[in-house]
Design a protein around this motif. Structure first.
Motif, PDB file in Angstrom:
ATOM      1  N   PRO A 233       0.832  -1.207   0.000  1.00 49.34           N
ATOM      2  CA  PRO A 233       0.000   0.000   0.000  1.00 49.34           C
ATOM      3  C   PRO A 233       0.866   1.257   0.000  1.00 49.34           C
ATOM      4  N   ILE A 234       0.402   2.297  -0.679  1.00 47.35           N
ATOM      5  CA  ILE A 234       1.235   3.477  -0.913  1.00 47.35           C
ATOM      6  C   ILE A 234       1.716   4.113   0.381  1.00 47.35           C
ATOM      7  N   ASP A 235       0.902   4.143   1.434  1.00 46.26           N
ATOM      8  CA  ASP A 235       1.336   4.746   2.690  1.00 46.26           C
ATOM      9  C   ASP A 235       2.516   3.994   3.288  1.00 46.26           C
ATOM     10  N   GLU A 236       2.470   2.660   3.204  1.00 48.35           N
ATOM     11  CA  GLU A 236       3.577   1.863   3.737  1.00 48.35           C
ATOM     12  C   GLU A 236       4.847   2.069   2.912  1.00 48.35           C
ATOM     13  N   VAL A 237       4.701   2.147   1.607  1.00 51.08           N
ATOM     14  CA  VAL A 237       5.859   2.356   0.734  1.00 51.08           C
ATOM     15  C   VAL A 237       6.499   3.714   1.001  1.00 51.08           C
ATOM     16  N   LEU A 238       5.686   4.755   1.122  1.00 55.78           N
ATOM     17  CA  LEU A 238       6.235   6.091   1.379  1.00 55.78           C
ATOM     18  C   LEU A 238       6.884   6.174   2.753  1.00 55.78           C
ATOM     19  N   ASP A 239       6.295   5.505   3.737  1.00 56.76           N
ATOM     20  CA  ASP A 239       6.907   5.488   5.072  1.00 56.76           C
ATOM     21  C   ASP A 239       8.278   4.814   5.026  1.00 56.76           C
ATOM     22  N   ARG A 240       8.380   3.702   4.295  1.00 58.17           N
ATOM     23  CA  ARG A 240       9.662   2.992   4.156  1.00 58.17           C
ATOM     24  C   ARG A 240      10.667   3.861   3.411  1.00 58.17           C
ATOM     25  N   TYR A 241      10.236   4.488   2.342  1.00 56.32           N
ATOM     26  CA  TYR A 241      11.123   5.341   1.544  1.00 56.32           C
ATOM     27  C   TYR A 241      11.646   6.503   2.385  1.00 56.32           C
ATOM     28  N   ASN A 242      10.760   7.153   3.139  1.00 56.23           N
ATOM     29  CA  ASN A 242      11.184   8.272   3.990  1.00 56.23           C
ATOM     30  C   ASN A 242      12.130   7.821   5.078  1.00 56.23           C
ATOM     31  N   GLN A 243      11.891   6.632   5.615  1.00 53.11           N
ATOM     32  CA  GLN A 243      12.767   6.100   6.661  1.00 53.11           C
ATOM     33  C   GLN A 243      14.161   5.811   6.097  1.00 53.11           C
ATOM     34  N   ASP A 244      14.218   5.285   4.865  1.00 51.87           N
ATOM     35  CA  ASP A 244      15.487   4.930   4.244  1.00 51.87           C
ATOM     36  C   ASP A 244      16.327   6.169   3.929  1.00 51.87           C
ATOM     37  N   TYR A 245      15.683   7.239   3.486  1.00 51.30           N
ATOM     38  CA  TYR A 245      16.452   8.357   2.957  1.00 51.30           C
ATOM     39  C   TYR A 245      16.309   9.668   3.734  1.00 51.30           C
ATOM     40  N   ASN A 246      15.417   9.687   4.700  1.00 48.29           N
ATOM     41  CA  ASN A 246      15.261  10.888   5.499  1.00 48.29           C
ATOM     42  C   ASN A 246      15.434  10.624   6.992  1.00 48.29           C
ATOM     43  N   GLY A 247      15.604   9.343   7.329  1.00 47.58           N
ATOM     44  CA  GLY A 247      15.711   8.988   8.742  1.00 47.58           C
ATOM     45  C   GLY A 247      17.125   8.895   9.204  1.00 47.58           C
TER      46      GLY A 247
END
Length: 247
Positions: A233-247
């Motif tokens: 689901p898009i919310d889970e994908v965006l959360d993972r993406y933000n965690q990978d590159y903004n966390g």
């Protein structure tokens, strides 16, 4: 669900590019070398990518620059040829990929609308019926007889979106172009996409705008280093993406 019932089916997809000025490999290279191993100066833009899209789904493709997002979109559109794997698209596509694609600089706006609509398979009588609406949506009433090459980038985007959004193809491919143009026109585009989705169209959407991805998409594909890192689901994908590159 069988392949014939899917809008898009991608299996073990791979595509290679050269790291030199020649860019994409030639057709001679494609026939001469079927090896899965990269030659010196080559790299895999996409590798071992598999997914399926049902009719009516809204898919957002996520990833940093250079991870294969636009390449994937062009493979689905049929404007690139893969080196390995399979891409199957069931139904026509309405591609909004590059703002200059299909338009001729020396032709007027009027002539380009007729030409581009025809190239996308719209019958001449249908082009004539929809012509005024296309021009009005693009807000180019005063530029209809202006050569395309004299339009601003924003005007070119308005024209491209207006033409492509009138196509009745079941699959809409969009690559970042909505980032160009003023806020008022973007809202018109958003409303039009909402209408197309309500009509049951399939959306394949590449964007860096988290707001747009959350608005239009229910599912996300996360590409990292040319591979499919996540399909969820898009919310889970965006959360993972933000965690990978903004966390």
């Amino acid at each position: 669900m069988t392949g014939s019932e899917l809008a898009i089916e991608v299996n073990d997809l791979g595509v290679r590019f050269r790291r030199n000025r020649r860019g994409r490999r030639s057709f001679k290279d494609l026939f001469a070398d079927s090896s899965r191993r990269s030659k010196p100066g080559e790299f895999w833009a996409l590798r071992d990518v598999s997914f399926a899209v049902k009719p009516g789904e809204s898919i957002g493709v996520v990833g940093r620059n250079g991870q294969g997002k636009s390449t994937l979109l062009k493979l689905v559109a049929g404007v690139l040829i893969q080196d390995e794997g399979r891409v199957a698209v069931n139904g026509g596509v309405a591609p909004l990929i590059e703002i200059t694609g299909g338009f001729v600089g020396d032709l007027t706006v009027r002539e380009n609308v007729k030409l581009t609509s025809g190239l996308h398979g719209m019958p001449r009588a249908e082009v004539a019926r929809r012509f005024d609406g296309i021009i009005q949506f693009a807000e180019l009433e005063e530029s209809v007889d202006t050569p395309y090459k004299h339009l601003s980038n924003g005007m070119k985007v308005r024209l491209a979106f207006s033409v492509v959004s009138q196509l009745e193809e079941p699959i809409l491919l969009v690559d970042e172009v909505l980032a160009v143009g003023d806020k008022a026109f973007r809202e018109k585009c958003y409303k039009r996409i909402d209408e197309l989705l309500a009509d049951g169209r399939t959306l394949f959407f590449v964007s860096h705008s988290e707001r747009d991805l959350r608005r239009f998409c229910t599912r996300g594909l996360y590409l990292d280093k040319g591979r499919l890192a996540m399909d969820a689901p898009i919310d889970e994908v965006l959360d993972r993406y933000n965690q990978d590159y903004n966390g």
